[in-house]
Design an enzyme around this catalytic site. Sequence first.
Site, PDB file in Angstrom:
ATOM      1  N   ARG A  51       0.816  -1.218   0.000  1.00  0.00           N
ATOM      2  CA  ARG A  51       0.000   0.000   0.000  1.00  0.00           C
ATOM      3  C   ARG A  51       0.849   1.266   0.000  1.00  0.00           C
ATOM      4  O   ARG A  51       0.421   2.319  -0.441  1.00  0.00           O
ATOM      5  CB  ARG A  51      -0.934  -0.014   1.209  1.00  0.00           C
ATOM      6  CG  ARG A  51      -2.267  -0.628   0.841  1.00  0.00           C
ATOM      7  CD  ARG A  51      -3.255  -0.438   1.920  1.00  0.00           C
ATOM      8  NE  ARG A  51      -2.635  -0.695   3.223  1.00  0.00           N
ATOM      9  CZ  ARG A  51      -3.288  -0.753   4.350  1.00  0.00           C
ATOM     10  NH1 ARG A  51      -4.561  -0.531   4.384  1.00  0.00           N
ATOM     11  NH2 ARG A  51      -2.674  -0.997   5.482  1.00  0.00           N
ATOM     12  N   ASP A 177       7.153 -23.796   4.347  1.00  0.00           N
ATOM     13  CA  ASP A 177       7.636 -24.033   5.694  1.00  0.00           C
ATOM     14  C   ASP A 177       9.143 -23.901   5.552  1.00  0.00           C
ATOM     15  O   ASP A 177       9.788 -24.782   4.959  1.00  0.00           O
ATOM     16  CB  ASP A 177       7.272 -25.437   6.193  1.00  0.00           C
ATOM     17  CG  ASP A 177       7.742 -25.645   7.625  1.00  0.00           C
ATOM     18  OD1 ASP A 177       8.903 -25.325   7.907  1.00  0.00           O
ATOM     19  OD2 ASP A 177       6.951 -26.114   8.462  1.00  0.00           O
ATOM     20  N   HIS A 178       9.710 -22.814   6.041  1.00  0.00           N
ATOM     21  CA  HIS A 178      11.100 -22.540   5.660  1.00  0.00           C
ATOM     22  C   HIS A 178      12.071 -23.594   6.202  1.00  0.00           C
ATOM     23  O   HIS A 178      13.184 -23.708   5.715  1.00  0.00           O
ATOM     24  CB  HIS A 178      11.506 -21.111   6.027  1.00  0.00           C
ATOM     25  CG  HIS A 178      11.839 -20.895   7.467  1.00  0.00           C
ATOM     26  ND1 HIS A 178      10.883 -20.703   8.422  1.00  0.00           N
ATOM     27  CD2 HIS A 178      13.017 -20.840   8.110  1.00  0.00           C
ATOM     28  CE1 HIS A 178      11.465 -20.538   9.590  1.00  0.00           C
ATOM     29  NE2 HIS A 178      12.766 -20.619   9.452  1.00  0.00           N
ATOM     30  N   LYS A 182      15.996 -25.690   4.542  1.00  0.00           N
ATOM     31  CA  LYS A 182      17.330 -25.684   5.174  1.00  0.00           C
ATOM     32  C   LYS A 182      18.189 -26.796   4.561  1.00  0.00           C
ATOM     33  O   LYS A 182      17.711 -27.896   4.305  1.00  0.00           O
ATOM     34  CB  LYS A 182      17.213 -25.864   6.687  1.00  0.00           C
ATOM     35  CG  LYS A 182      16.571 -24.646   7.348  1.00  0.00           C
ATOM     36  CD  LYS A 182      16.671 -24.715   8.839  1.00  0.00           C
ATOM     37  CE  LYS A 182      15.851 -23.594   9.487  1.00  0.00           C
ATOM     38  NZ  LYS A 182      16.587 -22.379   9.771  1.00  0.00           N
ATOM     39  N   HIS A 240       7.106 -26.668  11.768  1.00  0.00           N
ATOM     40  CA  HIS A 240       8.530 -26.976  11.571  1.00  0.00           C
ATOM     41  C   HIS A 240       8.925 -28.343  12.149  1.00  0.00           C
ATOM     42  O   HIS A 240       9.540 -29.161  11.464  1.00  0.00           O
ATOM     43  CB  HIS A 240       9.410 -25.904  12.204  1.00  0.00           C
ATOM     44  CG  HIS A 240       9.133 -24.516  11.705  1.00  0.00           C
ATOM     45  ND1 HIS A 240       8.781 -24.253  10.407  1.00  0.00           N
ATOM     46  CD2 HIS A 240       9.169 -23.303  12.312  1.00  0.00           C
ATOM     47  CE1 HIS A 240       8.602 -22.951  10.248  1.00  0.00           C
ATOM     48  NE2 HIS A 240       8.827 -22.349  11.393  1.00  0.00           N
TER      49      HIS A 240
HETATM   50  C1  BG6 Z   1       9.382 -18.999  12.641  1.00  0.00           C
HETATM   51  C2  BG6 Z   1       8.719 -18.775  13.971  1.00  0.00           C
HETATM   52  O1  BG6 Z   1       8.534 -19.705  11.779  1.00  0.00           O
HETATM   53  O2  BG6 Z   1      10.587 -19.730  12.824  1.00  0.00           O
HETATM   54  C3  BG6 Z   1       9.657 -18.052  14.907  1.00  0.00           C
HETATM   55  O3  BG6 Z   1       7.530 -18.028  13.787  1.00  0.00           O
HETATM   56  C4  BG6 Z   1      10.979 -18.759  14.997  1.00  0.00           C
HETATM   57  O4  BG6 Z   1       9.083 -17.897  16.202  1.00  0.00           O
HETATM   58  C5  BG6 Z   1      11.535 -19.057  13.618  1.00  0.00           C
HETATM   59  O5  BG6 Z   1      11.866 -17.904  15.706  1.00  0.00           O
HETATM   60  C6  BG6 Z   1      12.766 -19.943  13.710  1.00  0.00           C
HETATM   61  O6  BG6 Z   1      13.354 -20.046  12.445  1.00  0.00           O
HETATM   62  P1  BG6 Z   1      14.929 -20.255  12.295  1.00  0.00           P
HETATM   63  O7  BG6 Z   1      15.145 -20.467  10.838  1.00  0.00           O
HETATM   64  O8  BG6 Z   1      15.577 -19.015  12.819  1.00  0.00           O
HETATM   65  O9  BG6 Z   1      15.269 -21.449  13.131  1.00  0.00           O
END
Ligand code: BG6
Length: 483
Positions: A51, A177-178, A182, A240
């Site tokens: 925005r 889901d990051h 990894k 995660h």
């Molecule tokens: C996020 C959570 O998805 O993952 C956070 O919302 C958390 O609370 C983070 O700190 C951890 O990710 P990483 O990659 O730093 O281990």
Amino acid sequence: MVSRVIPVEVFDLVIFGGTGDLARRKILPGLYRRYLAGQIPENARVIGAARTDLDDAGYRQFVNDAICEFVKSSKHDKAHIDAFVSHIHYLPVDALGDAGWNELAAMMRPDVIRAFYFSVAPRLFGPLAERLHDHEIADGDSRIVVEKPFGRDLKTAKALNGVLAESFDEKQIYRIDHYLGKETVQNLMAVRFGNILFEPLWNSQYVDHIQITVAESVGVGGRGSYYDKSGAIRDMIQNHLMQLLCLIGMEPPSEFEPDAVRDEKLKVIRALDAPDPKDIVRGQYRAGDDTASYLTDAENPESKTESFIAMKLGISNWRWKGTPIYLRTGKRLRERTSEIAVVFKDPPHSIFGEQEGRRGNVLVIRLQPNEGMNLRVTIKEPGPGGMRLIEVPLDMSFAEALADGDDIPDAYERLIMDVMRGNQTLFMRGDEVEAAWAWTDPIIEAWESAGKKPVEYDPGGSGPDDSLMLLHRDGRRWREIKA
Ligand code: BG6
């Protein structure tokens, strides 16, 4: 080393929430690093949309600043940054109104991959999907990328899946889901399914138990109001840790293809037992010498939300029945460290006497820091003096093993490039997310009806003592939390 990176076709990537925190910290710096690696095609464009009233020049400055802040300084070459930001554009767009949508439609190019990153609050996912569809901005090959939280229970996740499904096919939806991006997490699959060594032992006959720890040293300050509505169960366990558990526990897929992998992960979630309430420990951190308590960080003195969870789980299938899985995650612990430890059983009999040689092997998969794998084996201590056995690690640290090992790509940059390649293997399918909520919901409901407060724990340690007891009473112990 010969690079066999799969090339990416020309794309237009639109980042909704382009001026937000995730874009600034992760998405834009990650794209710059992929640019330096030669993976951003010459005519690719990244279009920030939000925005905020900005033009291309203003947004390029924003991107420049993000790179300077979040990419390591040895990569701050001005010519490279300038060349990268020439790919960047900006368009003010209102997710809930009409502003910007016709302009965005006009900007789209034919025959170019279109991807739309929803880096915005989940309540905007539906309106964005609808407008992309109604303005014919998205075509049949377009992709949308959505971030967690993906719902807050089964009902809301289903509703969200339903809204997205009205405008997009499942093949077009990339749920991030990051943790799946990894480096070590993918290596886990390579180690399990690329070697004959582990798979025959990968079951309850040989594995005593598995520990998954995701420890963080930070508190929730700054995002306390979000966190207080989620807690560790929604923030970390449902997504995660559950994903890590799936990769550890799944059967070998028939091929390394998105649905083959995700089908196997889904079976693990469905085979997860409902945990016994006495096998769950919830904690909240206290104040430290110079750190605030959870209650202060969350700005809610009455909060019953947990900043720590440890739990013991079982998987009811032929492979895992009888092998407990212990999960642990929390804030304000001793170190930021994430690892999976597969603890094998002791050899059944020691030819070296009871004191010697009956220690099981442990395979440790370290997600962060110092990504790598380590297998503890027993050998003879070198030198004369009889048969003294010692434990040594067979160490594979990625930083040492890879040419540019201290520069392992961030999870986000890997996942974004997979979106462009159209590879959904490392993204959660709708039914996976729903199954994870179906398992999580009753746990949360039981806590809510019991109304109990989590136990307190000191910051800078390994969580509540009760979590140590969870393993002690089974004759086991947690691995130390250390970087
Ligand atoms: C996020 C959570 O998805 O993952 C956070 O919302 C958390 O609370 C983070 O700190 C951890 O990710 P990483 O990659 O730093 O281990």
